[in-house]
Structure formats: structure tokens, C-alpha cells
Scaffold this motif. Structure first.
Motif: not given
Lengths: 442, 490
Positions: A303-309, A350-356, A418-426
Motif C-alpha cells: 500500500l505505501p508504495t502504491i500510495i506514494i506513486s 505503472t506504480g501498481t505493477i511495480i508494487g505488485l 529464473i522463472i520468478l525473474l522472468a515474471f518480474l521482468l515481464t
């Protein structure tokens, strides 16, 4: 007054301006050195990133392949009936399989001696697999069937260098002599690597079966968790930001909220885990290890991340938009919801995706709500069960594998990363594209 | 009724309210929306809000209150004589809940009839046996009073759930009708709806406060509980950390000093890596780098901050640890016994912190006004002299703030130390020895099998409190320094 311009002591000695004196040279050397330190620092940082990337890819890629023995096997009706008559049925299938294998080796002109025990060490209980297949598909009797039998994780280790002839010790799992057989089979093209679908789609296996472990079930767990985070944190975060940015009066209550949000953004994630354990599990008795609880904890954390962005993107919408809306008779609420919010939406998303993405990789709070003791053996049954049944999540699953004694799990952990980072990268690429395409400069 | 369907039903009622409210408003104005005070949709929203919000609020309150009430009532049902000496009421209640869950599962699986599971006269032995047959875990702790309490617990929960469904749906219906009744051309629907939305916005903003309160309450209550079982003085001054899981109380040494030492030692190593690299990167990026270099190098460094900490943990455990062992281990210099050590965790944590230091310092150095630099160049200073003697002193408070923020990250970091630092708590100066930290011990004390009432588990909350106070203090200090600095130039 001082006469600093006169040729006093400490001044510049008389000399040519085109030749550098010692002091200038020293100063220029210091300049070059300082610049080199800066460049070196950046190169060190990038070097670390490269080492990290290389070690992830090098250690993780074996998780995606596995060694299989590819044998064409034909079982006639009479052989099937004879085997079913036996007392030890799987044993009968196994000897049939071994004779087929021997026949195929002879066909290729390869001479090697091996016994049933060696096959059992390399391939596990082959007979059971074959019997299962034919009892399920009796119509395949009499036709040639291609069997792809996975080899044990130690054979996998032999091919990717984890197990060597020097390091191996004779045990009931693998003998030194078996490796000769492995080499022969490999040269004959019977034993080969294939893509490990089990790793992508499967669930975690027991502590002694690294070969059968897969990350699929925990991907599903993470998915349900992210669903909870998205559904809760996006509306709540946007609502809180709208209030703070557009409506909040300058008073102590507003200050209190702002201070709280900036402090929560810096609270260690493990403290959120303690909160989840105490409030959601001890106090509210929600089920342990459930994606629902994990999602709730991660929601509070994101929540704080999303609120700030979100506040930043609301702030970026120029006041003239609000003034224009108010000028044609909109209420403040209408101005915000009809004009400001749609214009701020790309930034908010954008902020929400980065928070997720942050929430997806978070591990520590999940350990405290019990996502680590639990071994996810299969997929949840249905959607409601997906939220409330115990499941693992990707990072928790990686941690579980890393904490196990069998070194075969380490490459699974790297593969999981690798799979986790692939998700994050996407997710991050989607966020960047959103920002590039829809962001407006005013 | 399952929760999911209940929520869906309430939302359905709200949408019906919206449609009807809107239609009714238009009808009351004879189809001419200009005669209405507000736009027709606001009349619809009014009905929808009135049906959904109070009902969902009641649902949340009920869900929070019901377990408390049921627990307390059932807990009173268990006579004192049924609580064994070696146990506590809390443990017995956990047993009751487990038994109730077992009954629930057995009924759901069709292995037990509803009447049999709720039958107060049924024999405990028989129920236990049937539960075991149904594959439910049944311990020997299940005695007559426990089973009765479990049956009571289950019955109360079932009735409670039914009452909740009825009450919530009723409230939604009443709210809907109320909103529809209000519809009249003179009704100021927009104002009412906007006030309602405003209240919702305030409620959403207050969740930050509620979270903080939740954190504080969960830490404080359990910490007080811990200090009741274990003296606070011993906790804060104890030099030995040796929890035992066999006995309860007395036999464990739970001194926080070795953990704090491990935490600070690892953080110092991490900062020793991150601060020079981060700071010099920031200086280079903001003062020397050309635009294309900056456009490539800055995001690359920031990628380091976006990598999940579990990745760093694994990197420490499986790559850096073995690498250090090759150099400093028994084959090399012989300083290191195992791959997990202060150095391993500190080094990797340092890598993680580089972008924190560099990004924050970069912003701060960029905020130093160009006039200061120009003045310095005008006096004949070289670039590096300007940076060292003008820019850095001007940016120093901000840089200190950035370092403090990085330190608070390092202290609160969990996964790297859980995987990379080892599990032994010791007071030592050798950075190649395994040590452990506050966060690592919180994880190990709470993921074990200890029950939550024992000091060995409760100590985790006291550790969490210590951690919370330290990181909060550092953050407040850092923000204070940064803010004070900003005022100088704005």
C-alpha cells in the motif's frame, strides 16, 4: 586590504603557462584518479550484476532439462497376460523392459553388461510405470510405444557436472560402475536430455525426489496471492491518494496519515509478517499458509508504495485541468473522478505493477505465515480453494528448496529464480511500455 | 452461505438498487432529468451506496467479532479441572479448534452425519475413532470436555455464520429500500453521494494508521506477554542466546546482545561495501558521466534494487559462500570454517544496497545548485576539488540521510541473513565466522513447532519490537536530516 595579486610567497612562481609545474601536474593526477575511482565504482556495480546474472543462468538452466531414457517398447497381448499372472508383476515388466533394452543395444552393436539393480538405480521402478501405462491403455498392446523414462537426479547431476566420477561414492543410489552404463547409453543415443515439463507444471515433490519437483503449484499460489493484492491495494491505494492529494485539509490528522505512510514504507518486511501472524492467524484464525493471508499481508506492505506513486501521478496532472472542470460547473468530486483520475491512470497503473512486482518477490513475511513448512503437492481444487487452501508461493518454494539437504534441489531453486525473474521482468517491461506510451508531459 | 457468494449477493443488491434508483428518479421527474436536483445516476448511486457499504461493514465487523465471542464462550465452558497442569487454556482451545475442524471435514466428506457430529450424548471414544477413520488428526488430548467444547464451538460457528448471512442481506435490503424511498426531484442526491464517497476516501487513507496500530498492538501485547515469562533485564543484557525447545521456561537463555552484535556487524560489512561503491557511482554519474553513459549505467545499477532478496540469499548461500571458502577456507588461508559467515552475508547485502546509496546520493548531489560549482570553477578549482570541497560538503546531510536509510534496510533485511549468515549466535570479532541476526532468529523462532505461549516463540515478538524501534528510529533520524538539508536551498 590584502595584496594577494602581488608576487608574494605562496603565489604562482614565474614560468610559462604552457608547461605544467609540479603542483598542477599533481592536481591533474588527482583529478584523473578521482574520475577513475568513480568509473571503477560503477564498473564494480555492473560487474556484480553480471556475475549475479551469469550464476543464475548457469546454475538454473539444468533445472529445465532432465535426462531421459528413450526406448521403443512393444508388449504383445500374450506377454501382458503372462506378466499379469506373475506374483511380482512389476518385476516381470522390468525384465521384459531390460531384454528390450539389451536387444536395442545389440542392434547398435554395443556390448555392455548390466543387471536389474543397475537399471533400478538409474531409472527407478521402471516396471511400475510400464504396467500403469498398459493397464490404462490396453489398446496399445502389440504396437510399438515410445517410452521416455526420467533418469534419477544423480544421473542428471552427472551430465551437468554436479556428480563426477571422482566425487561419487558407491551407494544404493548410484555406483561408480553405473556411470559406464550411463556413458554407453548416452553414446548409443538412448539416453538423452529433454525439456523438463514437470519442473514448469508440477508441484513440489518429497525431500528425497528433486527430479520430480516442479514450481507450477507455487506459481498458482503466487497468482492467487497477487490477485488478492491487486483487488485490495489498487482501490484502497487510489482512494487514499485521492483523499490526501485532492481533499485533505492541512491538519494534524492528515499529517498523522502522511507520517504513517512514509514510516510504513520503511518498516522491514519481516515486521509485516509478524503482523500477519498475530492479527490474521492468531487473532482472526484465518487458515495458515493460505494465499488469502499472504495476499492480505502483502497488500498492507505494498500500500505505501502504491500510495506514494499514485500521489506523484496525481500531482503531475496540471491544476488547469481541475480549474477548467470546476469552471464549467463540475463539483470537486466530479473534477477528480471525471478528469484528473483518468489522466493519472497510466502513472497509477505503472506504480501498481511495480508494487505488485515487489510483492511477488517478497519472501520473509510468507515464512512467518506458514508458507514454508507446507509442501504443496498439487494444484488447488477450484477457485475458492485457491484462496483458502494451503499452498506455497514462488519465493517461499525457492526458499524451501534452498533449505533442503539434497544438492539436487539447489538447481531447482536456481531454476525457480529464473522463472520468478522472468515474471518480474515481464511485469516491469509492461510498466515501462505503459509509461512510454501513455505518459503525458504537460 | 459461503463468504464469496454473500459478498456477491450484496453487490448484486447494490446494482439492482442503482438501476431502480435511477429509473425511479427519472419517473418522479416525469422523464425530464432537468427537473431533478442531481443527475439521475446519482440517485442510483445513493441507493447502491446505502445498500452495499453498511452491509459490507457489518460483514467485516462480524467476521472479526465472531471468533472472539465464540472463543471466549467456549473457553468458559471448559472446567478448570479439564486443563492439565502442564498445559494451558490456550493450548486446550487450540485442541478444541482442531477437533471442531476435524468434525467439520468429516461431515463435509460425508463420513459422519450432521446429527452424529453435533450429538452431545455421543461417546467420545466413538467420535474419535470415526474421526480417525475419516483421516483427521486426532490426538490423545481429546477428552470428554474437549470434545463437548468442540461440538459446541462448531454449533456456535454454524449458527453464527447463518445469522451473519441473514443480517448482512437484511441490512443490504433495508439500505437499498431506504435509498429508493429517498428518491424525489428535490432530494440533493449528488451531495449525499459525494459526502459518502469522501467518507470512504478518508477510511481508505486511515488504513495506514490502522496498519501501524496493528503492528504496534501485535508487537506490544506479545512482548509484554514475553516479559511476564522472561525477565526484560535478562533479555536486554544477556550475552548468551540458547533457546531450548524441550522444556518450558527457565532452561532457555534468550539474551539479545549476540543477535544485535551479529546484526550490526553484518550491516557494517554491508555498508563498507555499499557506501564507497554507491557514493563514487553517484559522483561519477552526476558529475562526470555523459548522457548516454548515464542512461545505461543508472538503470543497470537500479536493477540491483529490483531483484528480490531471496535471489540474493541464494546467491550468498550457493555462489559467494563457496567462493569465499576457496580463498579463506581450509584450502586457502584457513580463516573460515563454513560458507555461511558474516562476510558472505555482508558482502551480498552490500551489493543489494549499492543502488540505494547511489540513487539517493545522486538525487542529492544533483540538487546542489549549479552556482556553487560555477563559483568554484571560477576560482580555478579542478572538478574533483570542486566535488570534494564544495559539492560533497553541501550534500553531506543528505548523503548521511541516504546512508542511514541504507543502514535501516540492512538491519531489517531477512532473506540474505537467513540463508547466508549461519544460525549460531556468537559474540566474535572474526568476520569469517557464522553469526546470526535479529531477523534470522525471528524466522527460526516462529517457524518452528513451538507453541505460541512459550517464551521461545514469544521472544520473536520482543525481537520484532527491538527491530521495529531501531529501524523506525533510523528512518526518523534520516528523514529529519534530509528535510533539514532541503530547507537550505528551497
Amino acid at each position: 586590504m590584502t595584496d594577494a595579486t602581488l608576487n608574494g610567497d605562496g603565489g604562482r612562481p614565474n614560468g610559462s603557462l604552457t608547461t605544467q609545474d609540479d603542483r598542477t601536474k599533481a592536481r591533474n593526477r588527482a583529478e584523473t584518479r578521482f574520475k577513475a575511482y568513480g568509473l571503477a565504482a560503477i564498473l564494480v556495480g555492473i560487474f556484480f550484476l553480471v556475475v549475479l546474472a551469469v550464476s543464475i543462468i548457469r546454475s538454473g538452466s539444468p533445472a529445465f532439462t532432465r535426462t531421459v531414457v528413450d526406448v521403443e517398447f512393444t508388449l504383445s497381448q500374450s506377454e501382458f497376460e503372462a506378466a499379469e499372472e506373475e506374483l511380482f508383476k512389476t518385476k516381470a515388466y522390468q525384465s521384459l523392459f531390460i531384454s528390450t533394452l539389451k536387444g536395442q543395444l545389440d542392434e547398435r552393436g554395443v556390448e555392455v553388461a548390466f543387471d536389474e539393480a543397475a537399471i533400478e538405480r538409474l531409472l527407478g521402478k521402471v516396471g511400475g510405470t510400464i504396467r500403469e501405462f498398459y493397464t490404462a491403455n490396453p489398446d496399445k498392446l502389440g504396437e510399438p510405444v515410445q517410452f521416455e523414462l526420467p533418469a534419477s537426479s544423480r544421473v542428471d547431476g552427472y551430465f551437468n557436472g554436479r556428480v563426477t566420477r571422482e566425487s561419487i561414492q558407491d551407494s544404493r543410489f548410484l555406483m561408480k560402475a553405473d556411470l559406464d552404463l550411463v556413458d554407453v547409453l548416452h553414446d548409443a543415443g538412448i539416453m538423452k536430455s529433454s525439456f523438463n515439463w514437470t519442473f514448469i507444471t508440477g508441484a513440489d515433490a518429497g525431500v528425497d525426489n528433486p527430479g520430480g519437483a516442479g514450481i507450477g503449484a507455487s506459481v498458482v499460489g503466487s497468482f492467487f496471492m497477487m490477485l488478492v493484492v491487486l483487488v485490495l491495494s489498487l482501490p484502497i491505494g487510489v482512494a487514499a491518494s485521492i483523499y490526501l492529494e485532492e481533499f485533505a485539509p492541512q491538519n494534524r490528522f492528515t499529517d498523522l496519515i502522511e507520517v504513517n505512510i512514509s514510516n510504513l514504507a520503511a518498516v522491514p518486511s519481516i515486521v509485516f509478517g509478524i503482523l500477519g501472524l498475530a492479527v490474521f492467524i492468531q487473532f482472526m484464525h484465518l487458515p495458515q499458509s493460505a494465499p488469502l493471508v499472504g495476499g492480505l499481508v502483502l497488500t498492507l506492505m505494498t500500500l505505501p508504495t502504491i500510495i506514494i506513486s499514485t500521489r506523484a501521478s496525481l500531482k503531475a496532472v496540471p491544476p488547469s485541468i481541475r480549474d477548467a472542470a470546476l469552471g464549467v460547473g463540475a463539483s470537486r468530486m466530479q473534477a477528480v473522478f471525471h478528469h484528473v483520475l483518468p489522466l493519472a491512470m497510466p502513472g497509477i497503473l505503472t506504480g501498481t505493477i511495480i508494487g505488485l512486482a515487489q510483492a511477488l518477490g517478497e519472501t520473509a513475511p510468507l515464512l512467518l505465515i506458514g508458507m514454508v513448512g507446507f509442501v504443496a503437492r498439487g494444484y488447488p481444487e477450484g477457485i475458492a480453494a485457491g484462496f483458502t487452501d494451503p499452498n506455497s508461493a514462488m519465493p517461499a518454494q525457492i526458499y524451501t528448496w534452498a533449505a533442503r539437504a539434497d544438492a539436487g534441489f539447489y538447481e531447482k531453486a536456481w531454476g525457480g529464480i529464473i522463472i520468478l525473474l522472468a515474471f518480474l521482468l515481464t511485469m516491469n517491461i509492461i510498466a515501462i511500455i505503459l509509461r512510454r506510451r501513455f505518459e503525458r508531459r504537460w | 452461505m459461503p463468504l464469496f457468494w454473500l459478498i456477491l449477493a450484496v453487490l448484486g443488491l447494490a446494482s439492482v438498487g442503482y438501476v431502480l434508483g435511477r429509473r425511479r428518479a427519472l419517473q418522479s421527474a416525469g422523464g425530464d432529468s432537468r427537473k431533478l436536483h442531481s443527475l439521475p445516476s446519482y440517485y442510483g448511486f445513493n441507493a447502491a451506496l446505502k445498500s452495499a457499504v453498511p452491509a459490507l461493514l457489518l460483514l467485516v465487523v462480524w467476521l472479526l467479532a465472531q471468533p472472539l465471542i465464540v472463543n471466549n464462550t467456549v473457553s468458559e465452558l471448559i472446567p478448570d479441572s479439564a486443563v492439565p497442569e502442564s498445559s494451558s487454556r490456550g493450548l486446550i482451545m487450540a485442541e478444541v479448534r482442531r477437533a471442531a475442524e476435524g468434525l467439520e471435514n468429516a461431515v463435509a466428506a460425508g463420513l459422519m452425519t450432521e446429527e452424529f457430529a453435533g450429538n452431545a450424548g455421543a461417546d467420545v471414544e466413538e467420535i474419535s475413532q470415526r474421526l480417525k477413520d475419516a483421516g483427521q488428526i486426532v490426538t490423545s488430548e481429546i477428552t470428554q470436555p474437549v470434545m463437548r467444547a468442540a461440538q459446541h464451538y462448531r454449533a456456535m460457528n454454524t449458527t453464527g455464520g447463518r445469522m451473519m448471512s441473514v443480517a448482512v442481506l437484511l441490512l443490504a435490503l433495508v439500505g437499498c429500500l431506504w435509498g429508493l424511498r429517498e428518491v424525489a426531484p428535490a432530494f440533493r442526491a449528488r451531495n449525499v453521494v459525494e459526502n459518502g464517497i469522501r467518507a470512504l476516501l478518508i477510511a481508505a487513507a486511515s488504513i495506514a494508521i490502522l496498519t501501524t496500530i496493528g503492528i504496534l498492538l501485535s508487537l506490544v501485547f506479545n512482548t509484554i506477554e514475553f516479559f511476564r515469562l522472561y525477565p526484560a533485564w535478562d533479555f536486554f543484557t544477556g550475552l548468551n542466546w540458547a533457546p531450548s525447545f524441550s522444556g518450558r521456561g527457565g532452561s532457555s537463555d534468550l539474551g539479545v546482545i549476540p543477535l544485535l552484535w551479529g546484526t550490526f556487524y553484518i550491516s557494517i560489512v554491508a555498508l563498507a561495501v555499499a557506501v564507497p561503491i554507491g557514493l563514487f557511482s553517484a559522483i561519477y554519474l552526476s558529475e562526470y558521466a555523459s548522457k548516454p553513459v548515464r542512461a545505461v549505467a543508472k538503470p543497470m545499477l537500479e536493477v540491483l534494487a529490483g531483484i528480490p532478496t531471496i535471489v540474493y540469499g541464494l546467491f550468498a548461500l550457493l555462489t559467494v559462500g563457496p567462493l569465499l571458502m576457496k580463498v579463506f577456507g581450509s584450502d586457502g588461508l584457513g580463516w573460515m570454517q563454513a560458507g555461511t559467515a558474516v562476510m558472505t552475508a555482508g558482502l551480498v547485502m552490500g551489493i543489494m544496497l549499492i543502488p540505494f546509496v547511489s540513487s539517493l546520493s545522486d538525487d542529492i548531489i544533483n540538487a546542489v545548485p549549479q552556482t556553487l560549482r560555477d563559483g568554484s570553477y571560477g576560482l580555478g578549482a579542478t572538478r574533483s576539488e570542486t566535488i570534494r570541497q564544495v559539492v560533497l560538503p553541501a550534500a553531506l546531510p543528505g548523503i548521511v540521510g541516504a546512508i542511514l536509510l541504507a543502514a535501516s534496510r540492512a538491519i531489517g533485511e531477512t532473506m540474505i541473513v537467513v540463508l547466508g549468515a549461519g544460525a549460531a549466535a556468537r559474540l566474535s570479532l572474526n568476520p569469517f565466522e557464522a553469526m546470526t541476526t535479529v531477523t534470522a532468529k525471528i524466522v527460526s523462532q516462529l517457524t518452528g513447532d513451538a507453541d505460541f505461549a512459550s517464551p521461545e516463540a514469544l521472544v520473536a515478538f520482543a525481537l520484532g519490537m527491538t527491530l521495529f524501534v531501531i529501524t523506525l528510529g533510523l528512518n526518523i533520524l534520516a528523514l529529519y536530516i534530509v528535510r533539514k538539508y532541503r530547507e537550505q536551498y528551497e
